[in-house]
Design a protein around this motif. Sequence first.
Motif: not given
Length: 192
Positions: A57-73
């Motif tokens: 349930r994470q079929a998010w738009p590209l900018p949301r994934w960019e933010e998610e990966l940055r936050t994790h890192l």
Amino acid sequence: MKPVSHLDSYRRHALAGAPPIPELPDPWEARLARPDGYDLHLVHRWNQAPHVAAFWRQAWPLPRWEEELRTHLDGDDVRPLLISWHGRPVIYTELYRAARDAVAETYRARPHDLGLTVAVGELAMTDRGLVRSLLPRLTDALFEADPHCTRIVMAPDVRNKRAISSFEAGGFVAADEIMLPNRVAVLMVCRR
């Protein structure tokens, strides 16, 4: 002199650091997923795939994934990883400190417990035994990388029978059915 408590050892390790990056044996390799370029587009595309989106349930738009990966890192709780098999990225996984995740409210999490989510990105690569082959190698590498970790947990959606079967074949044991904020899941455990 202050008396020594049996909890002193536990207290010393109560603040576990970021999850370790596992060193996997050939033909496997794990590396951090970058929040740009190829990695970002691959993670985004895989999470749009129906076989992944149905349970993650994470079929998010590209900018949301960019933010998610940055936050994790940028943090210490989650490490987004791309796992390659024979040099080809095939699995996206998020490795996290279970005690700092919602799953910790469903069992007695210890500070060094690790949590793991696993998704085979390409539908054509599913049902090939990749996950059941990877998991024993991955758990061994994680236990070696964090000597204080005694348990690794997974919490697949209760409806994802294919994943649950693969996780059991890979060394995890179903412990309980649990309620997470967005789904009913099966708590699965691999012990050191």
